[in-house]
Design a protein around this motif. Structure first.
Motif, PDB file in Angstrom:
ATOM      1  N   THR A  36       0.855  -1.179   0.000  1.00  0.00           N
ATOM      2  CA  THR A  36       0.000   0.000   0.000  1.00  0.00           C
ATOM      3  C   THR A  36       0.899   1.239   0.000  1.00  0.00           C
ATOM      4  OG1 THR A  36      -1.668  -1.173   1.264  1.00  0.00           O
ATOM      5  CG2 THR A  36      -1.803   1.235   1.254  1.00  0.00           C
ATOM      6  N   PRO A  37       0.710   2.131  -0.963  1.00  0.00           N
ATOM      7  CA  PRO A  37       1.535   3.351  -0.978  1.00  0.00           C
ATOM      8  C   PRO A  37       1.345   4.169   0.297  1.00  0.00           C
ATOM      9  CG  PRO A  37       0.355   3.094  -3.045  1.00  0.00           C
ATOM     10  CD  PRO A  37      -0.203   2.073  -2.092  1.00  0.00           C
ATOM     11  N   GLU A  38       2.417   4.783   0.734  1.00  0.00           N
ATOM     12  CA  GLU A  38       2.351   5.641   1.923  1.00  0.00           C
ATOM     13  C   GLU A  38       1.648   6.949   1.590  1.00  0.00           C
ATOM     14  OE1 GLU A  38       6.304   4.968   4.476  1.00  0.00           O
ATOM     15  OE2 GLU A  38       6.627   5.912   2.533  1.00  0.00           O
ATOM     16  N   ALA A  39       0.967   7.485   2.566  1.00  0.00           N
ATOM     17  CA  ALA A  39       0.374   8.810   2.407  1.00  0.00           C
ATOM     18  C   ALA A  39       1.492   9.846   2.517  1.00  0.00           C
ATOM     19  CB  ALA A  39      -0.674   9.043   3.482  1.00  0.00           C
ATOM     20  N   PHE A  40       1.464  10.817   1.626  1.00  0.00           N
ATOM     21  CA  PHE A  40       2.466  11.887   1.646  1.00  0.00           C
ATOM     22  C   PHE A  40       1.929  12.995   2.547  1.00  0.00           C
ATOM     23  CE2 PHE A  40       4.708  15.589  -0.197  1.00  0.00           C
ATOM     24  CZ  PHE A  40       5.999  15.147  -0.018  1.00  0.00           C
ATOM     25  N   GLU A  41       2.130  12.792   3.857  1.00  0.00           N
ATOM     26  CA  GLU A  41       1.622  13.729   4.851  1.00  0.00           C
ATOM     27  C   GLU A  41       2.545  13.724   6.053  1.00  0.00           C
ATOM     28  OE1 GLU A  41      -1.566  10.596   6.851  1.00  0.00           O
ATOM     29  OE2 GLU A  41      -2.278  12.019   5.372  1.00  0.00           O
ATOM     30  N   GLY A  42       2.224  14.552   7.017  1.00  0.00           N
ATOM     31  CA  GLY A  42       3.011  14.605   8.248  1.00  0.00           C
ATOM     32  C   GLY A  42       4.460  14.969   7.993  1.00  0.00           C
ATOM     33  N   LYS A  43       5.367  14.200   8.580  1.00  0.00           N
ATOM     34  CA  LYS A  43       6.800  14.469   8.499  1.00  0.00           C
ATOM     35  C   LYS A  43       7.291  14.460   7.055  1.00  0.00           C
ATOM     36  CE  LYS A  43      10.116  11.443   9.950  1.00  0.00           C
ATOM     37  NZ  LYS A  43      10.976  10.688  10.884  1.00  0.00           N
ATOM     38  N   LEU A  44       6.739  13.590   6.225  1.00  0.00           N
ATOM     39  CA  LEU A  44       7.166  13.519   4.830  1.00  0.00           C
ATOM     40  C   LEU A  44       6.809  14.795   4.073  1.00  0.00           C
ATOM     41  CD1 LEU A  44       6.195   9.861   3.869  1.00  0.00           C
ATOM     42  CD2 LEU A  44       8.441  10.746   4.539  1.00  0.00           C
ATOM     43  N   ALA A  45       5.576  15.234   4.210  1.00  0.00           N
ATOM     44  CA  ALA A  45       5.132  16.428   3.503  1.00  0.00           C
ATOM     45  C   ALA A  45       5.762  17.698   4.070  1.00  0.00           C
ATOM     46  CB  ALA A  45       3.618  16.534   3.559  1.00  0.00           C
ATOM     47  N   ALA A  46       6.048  17.713   5.356  1.00  0.00           N
ATOM     48  CA  ALA A  46       6.608  18.904   6.000  1.00  0.00           C
ATOM     49  C   ALA A  46       8.114  19.048   5.803  1.00  0.00           C
ATOM     50  CB  ALA A  46       6.292  18.870   7.493  1.00  0.00           C
ATOM     51  N   PHE A  47       8.761  17.999   5.346  1.00  0.00           N
ATOM     52  CA  PHE A  47      10.224  18.041   5.236  1.00  0.00           C
ATOM     53  C   PHE A  47      10.742  19.235   4.431  1.00  0.00           C
ATOM     54  CE2 PHE A  47      14.252  16.796   3.203  1.00  0.00           C
ATOM     55  CZ  PHE A  47      15.039  16.708   4.334  1.00  0.00           C
ATOM     56  N   PRO A  48      10.201  19.549   3.253  1.00  0.00           N
ATOM     57  CA  PRO A  48      10.723  20.715   2.527  1.00  0.00           C
ATOM     58  C   PRO A  48      10.627  22.012   3.326  1.00  0.00           C
ATOM     59  CG  PRO A  48       9.432  19.365   1.064  1.00  0.00           C
ATOM     60  CD  PRO A  48       9.208  18.827   2.457  1.00  0.00           C
ATOM     61  N   ASP A  49       9.583  22.161   4.126  1.00  0.00           N
ATOM     62  CA  ASP A  49       9.443  23.372   4.938  1.00  0.00           C
ATOM     63  C   ASP A  49      10.534  23.463   6.001  1.00  0.00           C
ATOM     64  OD1 ASP A  49       7.197  24.104   3.494  1.00  0.00           O
ATOM     65  OD2 ASP A  49       5.823  23.143   4.907  1.00  0.00           O
ATOM     66  N   THR A  50      10.963  22.321   6.518  1.00  0.00           N
ATOM     67  CA  THR A  50      12.012  22.340   7.538  1.00  0.00           C
ATOM     68  C   THR A  50      13.356  22.758   6.960  1.00  0.00           C
ATOM     69  OG1 THR A  50      12.594  20.002   7.263  1.00  0.00           O
ATOM     70  CG2 THR A  50      10.883  20.520   8.876  1.00  0.00           C
ATOM     71  N   LEU A  51      13.512  22.619   5.641  1.00  0.00           N
ATOM     72  CA  LEU A  51      14.775  23.018   5.011  1.00  0.00           C
ATOM     73  C   LEU A  51      15.003  24.525   5.097  1.00  0.00           C
ATOM     74  CD1 LEU A  51      14.711  20.785   1.824  1.00  0.00           C
ATOM     75  CD2 LEU A  51      16.222  20.538   3.797  1.00  0.00           C
ATOM     76  N   GLY A  52      13.915  25.296   5.160  1.00  0.00           N
ATOM     77  CA  GLY A  52      14.047  26.748   5.241  1.00  0.00           C
ATOM     78  C   GLY A  52      14.793  27.204   6.484  1.00  0.00           C
ATOM     79  N   GLY A  53      14.663  26.487   7.576  1.00  0.00           N
ATOM     80  CA  GLY A  53      15.348  26.845   8.810  1.00  0.00           C
ATOM     81  C   GLY A  53      16.642  26.081   9.028  1.00  0.00           C
ATOM     82  N   ALA A  54      17.029  25.296   8.048  1.00  0.00           N
ATOM     83  CA  ALA A  54      18.232  24.470   8.188  1.00  0.00           C
ATOM     84  C   ALA A  54      19.479  25.253   7.817  1.00  0.00           C
ATOM     85  CB  ALA A  54      18.121  23.245   7.289  1.00  0.00           C
ATOM     86  N   SER A  55      20.589  24.779   8.311  1.00  0.00           N
ATOM     87  CA  SER A  55      21.864  25.401   7.934  1.00  0.00           C
ATOM     88  C   SER A  55      22.228  24.982   6.514  1.00  0.00           C
ATOM     89  CB  SER A  55      22.962  24.974   8.915  1.00  0.00           C
ATOM     90  OG  SER A  55      23.198  23.579   8.785  1.00  0.00           O
ATOM     91  N   GLU A  56      23.184  25.679   5.937  1.00  0.00           N
ATOM     92  CA  GLU A  56      23.587  25.391   4.557  1.00  0.00           C
ATOM     93  C   GLU A  56      24.094  23.956   4.415  1.00  0.00           C
ATOM     94  OE1 GLU A  56      26.595  26.926   1.047  1.00  0.00           O
ATOM     95  OE2 GLU A  56      26.434  28.090   2.895  1.00  0.00           O
ATOM     96  N   TRP A  57      24.893  23.481   5.386  1.00  0.00           N
ATOM     97  CA  TRP A  57      25.433  22.124   5.271  1.00  0.00           C
ATOM     98  C   TRP A  57      24.315  21.079   5.347  1.00  0.00           C
ATOM     99  CZ3 TRP A  57      24.889  18.284   8.857  1.00  0.00           C
ATOM    100  CH2 TRP A  57      24.602  18.655  10.181  1.00  0.00           C
ATOM    101  N   GLN A  58      23.272  21.365   6.131  1.00  0.00           N
ATOM    102  CA  GLN A  58      22.153  20.432   6.216  1.00  0.00           C
ATOM    103  C   GLN A  58      21.382  20.387   4.899  1.00  0.00           C
ATOM    104  OE1 GLN A  58      20.506  22.252   9.784  1.00  0.00           O
ATOM    105  NE2 GLN A  58      20.658  20.269  10.837  1.00  0.00           N
ATOM    106  N   ARG A  59      21.166  21.556   4.296  1.00  0.00           N
ATOM    107  CA  ARG A  59      20.477  21.591   2.995  1.00  0.00           C
ATOM    108  C   ARG A  59      21.290  20.851   1.938  1.00  0.00           C
ATOM    109  NH1 ARG A  59      19.383  26.914   4.639  1.00  0.00           N
ATOM    110  NH2 ARG A  59      21.075  27.695   3.337  1.00  0.00           N
ATOM    111  N   GLU A  60      22.602  21.072   1.949  1.00  0.00           N
ATOM    112  CA  GLU A  60      23.462  20.391   0.977  1.00  0.00           C
ATOM    113  C   GLU A  60      23.437  18.880   1.188  1.00  0.00           C
ATOM    114  OE1 GLU A  60      27.364  22.090   0.997  1.00  0.00           O
ATOM    115  OE2 GLU A  60      26.654  24.016   0.246  1.00  0.00           O
ATOM    116  N   LEU A  61      23.474  18.455   2.431  1.00  0.00           N
ATOM    117  CA  LEU A  61      23.425  17.024   2.738  1.00  0.00           C
ATOM    118  C   LEU A  61      22.088  16.425   2.309  1.00  0.00           C
ATOM    119  CD1 LEU A  61      25.131  14.784   3.987  1.00  0.00           C
ATOM    120  CD2 LEU A  61      24.140  15.359   6.197  1.00  0.00           C
ATOM    121  N   ALA A  62      21.007  17.136   2.567  1.00  0.00           N
ATOM    122  CA  ALA A  62      19.689  16.665   2.135  1.00  0.00           C
ATOM    123  C   ALA A  62      19.620  16.592   0.614  1.00  0.00           C
ATOM    124  CB  ALA A  62      18.597  17.590   2.681  1.00  0.00           C
ATOM    125  N   GLU A  63      20.165  17.595  -0.058  1.00  0.00           N
ATOM    126  CA  GLU A  63      20.148  17.602  -1.521  1.00  0.00           C
ATOM    127  C   GLU A  63      20.947  16.430  -2.089  1.00  0.00           C
ATOM    128  OE1 GLU A  63      20.919  20.514  -5.347  1.00  0.00           O
ATOM    129  OE2 GLU A  63      21.457  21.230  -3.350  1.00  0.00           O
TER     130      GLU A  63
END
Length: 122
Positions: A36-63
């Protein structure tokens, strides 16, 4: 080469779209694995928003993590489609790819801690 200045100006723009695209691919993968496919909600859907407050190295690592997942998923889904076209059972290789996707995604999610968690150190 990555443009870190551009990604710093728009930390969630195209990266957020790529995150969503990966999860659309994961839904196809889940179907091939007879899951069954996972719902794209909660932590998964919010992840891009958390990148806004992340440091540059965290964004680069996520990318980089998203790049790695994409590099795994594209040929994997192509191979599964080839197997399907040949009439082969894709459940075992699809489940193996799903597990790899799941573990890689958890690693990417861990680059940016949720509220109450502590950040990993560079």
């Amino acid at each position: 080469m990555r443009q870190t200045a551009a990604s710093e100006n728009q930390p969630t723009g195209s990266l957020a779209q790529r995150w969503q695209d990966l999860h659309a691919s994961a839904a196809l993968l889940a179907k091939a694995a007879d899951l069954t496919p996972e719902a794209f909600e909660g932590k998964l859907a919010a992840f891009p928003d958390t990148l806004g407050g992340a440091s540059e190295w965290q964004r680069e690592l996520a990318e980089r993590g998203i790049d790695d997942i994409d590099a795994m998923m594209r040929p994997g889904l192509t191979a599964l489609n080839t197997l399907t076209a040949r009439g082969s059972d894709t459940s075992a290789p699809a489940i193996a790819l799903w597990r790899e996707f799941h573990h890689a995604r958890e690693a990417v999610l861990a680059t940016i801690p949720s509220s109450g968690e502590t950040a990993p150190h560079a």
